[in-house]
Design a protein around this motif. Structure first.
Motif, PDB file in Angstrom:
ATOM      1  N   ASN A   5       9.727  -4.976  -2.460  1.00 40.30           N
ATOM      2  CA  ASN A   5       9.080  -5.311  -1.195  1.00 40.30           C
ATOM      3  C   ASN A   5       9.915  -4.896   0.001  1.00 40.30           C
ATOM      4  OD1 ASN A   5       6.802  -6.464  -2.393  1.00 40.30           O
ATOM      5  ND2 ASN A   5       7.914  -8.356  -2.752  1.00 40.30           N
ATOM      6  N   THR A   6      10.874  -4.007  -0.206  1.00 38.25           N
ATOM      7  CA  THR A   6      11.789  -3.582   0.833  1.00 38.25           C
ATOM      8  C   THR A   6      11.771  -2.062   0.916  1.00 38.25           C
ATOM      9  OG1 THR A   6      13.214  -5.449   0.289  1.00 38.25           O
ATOM     10  CG2 THR A   6      14.204  -3.696   1.571  1.00 38.25           C
ATOM     11  N   LEU A   7      11.901  -1.538   2.119  1.00 40.07           N
ATOM     12  CA  LEU A   7      12.000  -0.098   2.316  1.00 40.07           C
ATOM     13  C   LEU A   7      13.250   0.421   1.612  1.00 40.07           C
ATOM     14  CD1 LEU A   7      10.882   2.404   3.851  1.00 40.07           C
ATOM     15  CD2 LEU A   7      12.459   1.790   5.682  1.00 40.07           C
ATOM     16  N   ALA A  75       8.196   5.427   7.000  1.00 42.43           N
ATOM     17  CA  ALA A  75       8.445   3.984   6.906  1.00 42.43           C
ATOM     18  C   ALA A  75       7.150   3.208   7.139  1.00 42.43           C
ATOM     19  CB  ALA A  75       9.527   3.563   7.893  1.00 42.43           C
ATOM     20  N   ARG A  76       6.306   3.693   8.060  1.00 43.92           N
ATOM     21  CA  ARG A  76       5.010   3.038   8.297  1.00 43.92           C
ATOM     22  C   ARG A  76       4.082   3.195   7.094  1.00 43.92           C
ATOM     23  NH1 ARG A  76       5.848   5.174  13.516  1.00 43.92           N
ATOM     24  NH2 ARG A  76       4.128   6.641  13.382  1.00 43.92           N
ATOM     25  N   VAL A  78       5.097   3.329   3.978  1.00 44.99           N
ATOM     26  CA  VAL A  78       5.608   2.331   3.029  1.00 44.99           C
ATOM     27  C   VAL A  78       5.065   0.954   3.399  1.00 44.99           C
ATOM     28  CG1 VAL A  78       7.672   1.077   2.279  1.00 44.99           C
ATOM     29  CG2 VAL A  78       7.684   3.575   2.315  1.00 44.99           C
ATOM     30  N   ALA A  79       5.132   0.590   4.675  1.00 45.87           N
ATOM     31  CA  ALA A  79       4.641  -0.717   5.126  1.00 45.87           C
ATOM     32  C   ALA A  79       3.157  -0.879   4.814  1.00 45.87           C
ATOM     33  CB  ALA A  79       4.902  -0.895   6.618  1.00 45.87           C
ATOM     34  N   ALA A  80       2.376   0.181   5.003  1.00 43.90           N
ATOM     35  CA  ALA A  80       0.945   0.119   4.698  1.00 43.90           C
ATOM     36  C   ALA A  80       0.711  -0.096   3.206  1.00 43.90           C
ATOM     37  CB  ALA A  80       0.247   1.397   5.164  1.00 43.90           C
ATOM     38  N   LEU A  82       2.837  -1.528   1.035  1.00 46.91           N
ATOM     39  CA  LEU A  82       3.260  -2.885   0.686  1.00 46.91           C
ATOM     40  C   LEU A  82       2.232  -3.911   1.155  1.00 46.91           C
ATOM     41  CD1 LEU A  82       7.098  -2.620   1.412  1.00 46.91           C
ATOM     42  CD2 LEU A  82       5.922  -2.467  -0.808  1.00 46.91           C
ATOM     43  N   ALA A  83       1.665  -3.699   2.354  1.00 42.96           N
ATOM     44  CA  ALA A  83       0.638  -4.616   2.870  1.00 42.96           C
ATOM     45  C   ALA A  83      -0.616  -4.587   1.996  1.00 42.96           C
ATOM     46  CB  ALA A  83       0.284  -4.261   4.312  1.00 42.96           C
ATOM     47  N   SER A  89       7.700   1.943  -2.182  1.00 44.80           N
ATOM     48  CA  SER A  89       8.635   1.508  -1.141  1.00 44.80           C
ATOM     49  C   SER A  89       9.710   2.537  -0.803  1.00 44.80           C
ATOM     50  CB  SER A  89       9.295   0.191  -1.571  1.00 44.80           C
ATOM     51  OG  SER A  89       9.895   0.346  -2.848  1.00 44.80           O
TER      52      SER A  89
END
Length: 108
Positions: A5-7, A75-76, A78-80, A82-83, A89
């Protein structure tokens, strides 16, 4: 927070090694014109402007790694992911600029 759950940032040399060994599916989230100008061999284009985590290609057991110009858009992505509950990641720290600064090959 678990590592999933981490970059996770990969350095250019590490990504090059993992690409060569076939461990990675590289997803370039820059725009088409940027990709057409220069990209890393084997990268799949999925621009962040229309990015949908559900549309990611089957990685066939490989780790998906995102890449952009400098690291912000990847990075965005990855965030998408994970969301959306997807475990993707990894991204290239510094993007293709860092890759080229390291003297690694590109397709122009």
């Amino acid at each position: 927070m678990s590592q999933a759950n981490t970059l996770i940032e990969l350095e250019p040399a590490e990504l090059a090694d993992r690409l060569e060994s076939g461990e990675v599916l590289l997803v370039d989230v820059r725009e088409e014109a940027e990709f057409d100008a220069v990209h890393i061999d084997g990268a799949v284009l999925m621009p962040l402007s229309v990015f949908d985590p559900a549309a990611l290609p089957d990685a066939d057991g490989r780790t998906i790694v995102f890449q952009c110009a400098a690291g912000g858009r990847s990075a965005r992505a990855v965030a998408a992911c994970l969301a959306a509950g997807l475990p993707h990641s990894h991204h290239l720290r510094g993007g293709i600029r860092a890759w080229m600064s390291a003297g690694l090959p590109t397709v122009d």
